[in-house]
Scaffold this active site. Structure first.
Site, PDB file in Angstrom:
ATOM      1  N   ASP A 196     -24.914 -27.736  28.030  1.00  0.00           N
ATOM      2  CA  ASP A 196     -25.105 -26.722  27.005  1.00  0.00           C
ATOM      3  C   ASP A 196     -24.185 -27.104  25.831  1.00  0.00           C
ATOM      4  OD1 ASP A 196     -25.505 -24.124  25.748  1.00  0.00           O
ATOM      5  OD2 ASP A 196     -23.479 -23.675  26.469  1.00  0.00           O
TER       6      ASP A 196
HETATM    7 MG   LIG Z   1     -23.151 -21.674  25.689  1.00  0.00          MG
END
Ligand SMILES: [Mg+2]
Length: 229
Positions: A10
């Protein structure tokens, strides 16, 4: 101990120190517009932004609506009169310049790369911001590619988002892929939906109050070294 060949990271709050970049960008645009900026403004913005992102992740509002809605709400709250669209545009431009990294991000990406393993970014962030930030970032050289939800048309934790990712990375068995992220609802739930192992980056060591279970939990990116051997 498990090891992996492909690491799906991410972006915000995992590789990039989003909090720092966000504060810099807010401050810059508030100053540009001649409004008073304070810690209180930042705090309010963070609360509002988090709520609208949750609505977006649930599929209740679009990415475009999210971007102006957060400033509509903020300006109403602090009594400022300004075009939210225009403000958002300037804000995204400033945010794209923010390349503060989370502690350990550069070192761990370099190590993963040196083990001949692949790194991809999987993000629900905003396309232009993510692109600009990646181009300017120290970790760019270690990253094989980035998957931005806005480009794909689905977001984490949706299975269709991950189907797209799997079609565009080297073909390996799913047990060779690990997703690392700070969001239980987007990254870890996404990993679970996609049938891959997940690693929750819990920097602030908060208690998991959801029923979303990560395969692993770490409080520092350096702990990812255990998955390299
Ligand atoms: Mg994040």
């Amino acid at each position: 101990m498990s090891s992996y060949d492909i690491f799906l990271f991410d972006a915000d709050g995992t590789l990039y120190d989003y909090d720092k970049s966000e504060a810099d960008a807010l401050k810059a645009v508030f100053n540009f517009c001649g409004f008073n900026y304070s810690e209180n403004v930042r705090k309010k913005y963070r609360e509002i932004n988090s709520t609208v992102w949750q609505s977006y992740e649930k599929g209740d509002i679009s990415k475009t609506a999210l971007q102006t809605l957060r400033f509509d709400k903020l300006f109403k709250d602090i009594g400022v009169d300004f075009d939210s669209n225009l403000f958002n545009e300037k804000y995204l431009y400033e945010l794209g310049k923010g390349t503060h990294l989370i502690d350990g991000a550069e070192e761990i990406c370099k190590e993963i790369y040196s083990f001949n393993k692949k790194i991809y970014i999987v993000t629900n962030g905003i396309l232009a911001t993510q692109k600009s930030r990646m181009e300017n970032s120290l970790i760019k050289q270690y990253i094989s590619g980035a998957f931005v939800s806005e480009h794909i048309g689905f977001q984490k934790p949706h299975i269709s988002y991950f189907d797209y990712v799997f079609e565009h990375i080297p073909k390996v068995s799913k047990d060779r892929i690990l997703i690392i992220g700070d969001s239980l609802s987007a990254d870890i739930a996404g990993g679970n939906n996609a049938g891959i192992d997940s690693c929750w980056l819990n920097l602030s060591k908060t208690t998991n109050q959801t029923n979303i279970a990560p395969t692993f939990e770490i409080s520092s990116l350096y702990e990812l070294r255990q998955f390299l051997k």
